[in-house]
Design an enzyme around this catalytic site. Structure first.
Site, mmCIF file in Angstrom:
data_model
loop_
_atom_site.group_PDB
_atom_site.id
_atom_site.type_symbol
_atom_site.label_atom_id
_atom_site.label_comp_id
_atom_site.label_asym_id
_atom_site.label_seq_id
_atom_site.Cartn_x
_atom_site.Cartn_y
_atom_site.Cartn_z
ATOM 1 N N SER A 117 0.833 -1.204 0.000
ATOM 2 C CA SER A 117 0.000 0.000 0.000
ATOM 3 C C SER A 117 0.865 1.250 0.000
ATOM 4 O O SER A 117 1.964 1.261 0.581
ATOM 5 C CB SER A 117 -0.857 -0.030 1.269
ATOM 6 O OG SER A 117 -1.412 1.239 1.524
ATOM 7 N N TYR A 141 -1.573 -0.168 10.542
ATOM 8 C CA TYR A 141 -1.867 -0.785 9.250
ATOM 9 C C TYR A 141 -0.676 -0.632 8.301
ATOM 10 O O TYR A 141 -0.197 -1.602 7.711
ATOM 11 C CB TYR A 141 -3.126 -0.153 8.633
ATOM 12 C CG TYR A 141 -3.280 -0.514 7.182
ATOM 13 C CD1 TYR A 141 -3.664 -1.795 6.803
ATOM 14 C CD2 TYR A 141 -2.982 0.407 6.172
ATOM 15 C CE1 TYR A 141 -3.755 -2.139 5.461
ATOM 16 C CE2 TYR A 141 -3.080 0.069 4.840
ATOM 17 C CZ TYR A 141 -3.467 -1.199 4.484
ATOM 18 O OH TYR A 141 -3.547 -1.542 3.170
ATOM 19 N N LYS A 145 2.278 -3.372 6.552
ATOM 20 C CA LYS A 145 2.642 -3.509 5.137
ATOM 21 C C LYS A 145 4.161 -3.385 4.952
ATOM 22 O O LYS A 145 4.751 -4.104 4.140
ATOM 23 C CB LYS A 145 1.891 -2.481 4.292
ATOM 24 C CG LYS A 145 0.392 -2.748 4.216
ATOM 25 C CD LYS A 145 0.084 -4.086 3.543
ATOM 26 C CE LYS A 145 -1.381 -4.452 3.539
ATOM 27 N NZ LYS A 145 -1.642 -5.797 2.982
HETATM 28 C C1 WQD Z 1 -9.041 10.323 0.191
HETATM 29 C C2 WQD Z 1 -9.110 11.824 0.430
HETATM 30 C C3 WQD Z 1 -9.679 12.458 2.675
HETATM 31 C C4 WQD Z 1 -13.890 11.114 2.538
HETATM 32 C C5 WQD Z 1 -6.607 5.412 2.597
HETATM 33 C C6 WQD Z 1 -5.526 4.709 3.378
HETATM 34 C C7 WQD Z 1 -4.542 4.109 2.442
HETATM 35 C C8 WQD Z 1 -5.217 3.207 1.437
HETATM 36 C C9 WQD Z 1 -6.307 3.932 0.739
HETATM 37 C C10 WQD Z 1 -5.429 0.871 2.012
HETATM 38 C C11 WQD Z 1 -8.478 12.235 1.765
HETATM 39 C C12 WQD Z 1 -10.723 12.922 1.708
HETATM 40 C C13 WQD Z 1 -12.549 11.383 2.262
HETATM 41 C C14 WQD Z 1 -14.806 12.204 2.633
HETATM 42 C C15 WQD Z 1 -12.990 13.716 2.178
HETATM 43 N N1 WQD Z 1 -5.828 2.086 2.072
HETATM 44 N N2 WQD Z 1 -12.120 12.659 2.085
HETATM 45 N N3 WQD Z 1 -14.315 13.459 2.446
HETATM 46 O O1 WQD Z 1 -6.888 8.394 3.247
HETATM 47 O O2 WQD Z 1 -5.990 8.776 0.914
HETATM 48 O O3 WQD Z 1 -6.022 6.496 1.867
HETATM 49 O O4 WQD Z 1 -7.191 4.492 1.696
HETATM 50 O O5 WQD Z 1 -4.464 0.405 1.552
HETATM 51 O O6 WQD Z 1 -3.640 3.405 3.180
HETATM 52 O O7 WQD Z 1 -4.906 5.649 4.222
HETATM 53 O O8 WQD Z 1 -8.149 7.526 1.195
HETATM 54 O O9 WQD Z 1 -10.439 7.539 0.336
HETATM 55 O O10 WQD Z 1 -10.087 7.751 2.831
HETATM 56 O O11 WQD Z 1 -9.490 9.665 1.361
HETATM 57 O O12 WQD Z 1 -12.614 14.892 2.047
HETATM 58 O O13 WQD Z 1 -15.995 12.035 2.881
HETATM 59 O O14 WQD Z 1 -10.483 12.194 0.532
HETATM 60 O O15 WQD Z 1 -9.444 13.415 3.662
HETATM 61 O O16 WQD Z 1 -7.814 13.449 1.564
HETATM 62 P P1 WQD Z 1 -6.725 7.906 1.864
HETATM 63 P P2 WQD Z 1 -9.611 8.049 1.459
#
Ligand code: WQD
Length: 329
Positions: A117, A141, A145
């Protein structure tokens, strides 16, 4: 050559099963069905229900199916939960991997592909994240990895397996309605959930040092991600057959950054929900920008992402609303 796909009844795993079977590879799915759904496993693909922590079960599955390669996706993946329950995550993701590698090495498995990841990088202070960007995970998490990658490489070198660690960036979309992501832990499904409830989408902070102030990510269509697994598996098999096993560590991203506001605007356009999003406080731990350098996988395997965010959101929305998903071209 028969491939064991652990986690093959999950969202990403079932797409890997689809890509590999459609390309003519023989696969067997192993899944404990804790979050996977047997309905995602196509007819004709054997489903072995059990956990990678169960060594006698693994020995039996590897032997019965004559497994020569493993694509290991079975894992826990909720970042927040990993902070609350680190030992559970280490057990499932690190101990489970160890037991699987022990069984694989003893059974003479030739190729091992590990689902890693972009979370291994933590908060990378760079425009494009290369595979040489230092690993600095921010959650248990992400730690599992990093530890998993170390174990995979070391075991590969010591026991002569061809290995690959694939570092996924932000995965979205679906190739078929029945394979869609049913969790609500990432941006696209979280926005859909808000729209379903008649509420405005939330933007977690618009005061980041980015062009529009919202976080920038590298979104990758799950169908492209699955094809990257197929290309990697074939490379590992070829290297193993040639007696030249290597360890590959590859980013799987598009190299393009898209902001949260751009994503939400596109969701509004595609879904016809035109209400303005609501900006709320930053979510703790979110890096401003995480975008892959996708050069290494392109050079190694000739793989590049083919689908854009419009295709990701469109396919996910079609599945969400029960419409048939347009096949990815
Ligand atoms: C993306 C962006 C939020 C929801 C995570 C894990 C990573 C990987 C993928 C597994 C961020 C913003 C989100 C909302 C928002 N997982 N957001 N409003 O955090 O980049 O990555 O998932 O392997 O390890 O950390 O993904 O989809 O949660 O968020 O503004 O309602 O969208 O703050 O900037 P993230 P995400």
């Amino acid at each position: 050559m028969t491939w064991l796909i652990t986690g093959g009844a999950g969202y990403i795993g079932s797409h890997v099963v689809k890509s590999m079977t459609e390309a003519g590879e023989r696969v067997v799915v192993l899944d404990d069905l804790s979050s996977g759904d047997p309905a995602r496993v196509p007819a004709g693909v054997p489903l072995e229900r059990g956990t990678v922590l169960d060594r006698p079960f693994l020995d039996r599955v590897l032997r019965d199916h004559g497994v020569r390669g493993i694509v290991h996706l079975a894992a826990k993946k909720a970042v927040g939960e990993s902070v609350e329950r680190p030992l559970f995550y280490y057990r499932e993701n690190v101990t489970g991997l160890q037991v699987l590698l022990e069984a694989a090495a003893e059974a003479g498995v030739a190729a091992f592909l590990f689902s890693s990841s972009a979370s291994v990088y933590g908060t990378p202070d760079t425009e494009l994240v290369t595979e040489d960007t230092p690993c600095a995970p921010l959650s248990p998490y992400g730690e599992t990895k990093v530890a998993g990658e170390w174990m995979v490489r070391s075991v590969g070198r010591a026991h002569g397996l061809a290995t690959a660690c694939l570092r996924y960036f932000n995965v979205a979309g679906t190739a078929a309605p029945e394979l869609a992501d049913t969790g609500v832990s990432n941006l696209v499904p979280m926005v859909f959930q808000r729209l379903d409830a008649g509420e405005p989408p939330l933007i977690f902070g618009d005061d980041y040092p980015t062009p529009d102030g919202t976080c920038v990510r590298d979104y990758i269509h799950v169908a492209d991600l699955a094809d990257a697994h197929l290309a990697t598996a074939r490379r590992l098999a070829a290297d193993a057959a040639a007696g030249t096993p290597r360890d590959l560590t590859l980013n799987i991203g598009s190299g393009e950054g898209v902001s949260v506001r751009e994503m939400i605007d596109l969701v509004r356009e595609i879904t016809g929900h035109t209400g303005e999003p609501t900006v709320v406080a930053r979510r703790p731990g979110d890096p401003a920008r995480v975008v892959a350098s996708a050069g290494r996988i392109s050079a190694e395997l000739g793989w590049t992402a083919r689908h854009d965010v419009r295709a990701m959101i469109g396919s996910a929305w079609d599945a969400h609303t029960g419409r048939s998903v347009q096949p990815a071209e």
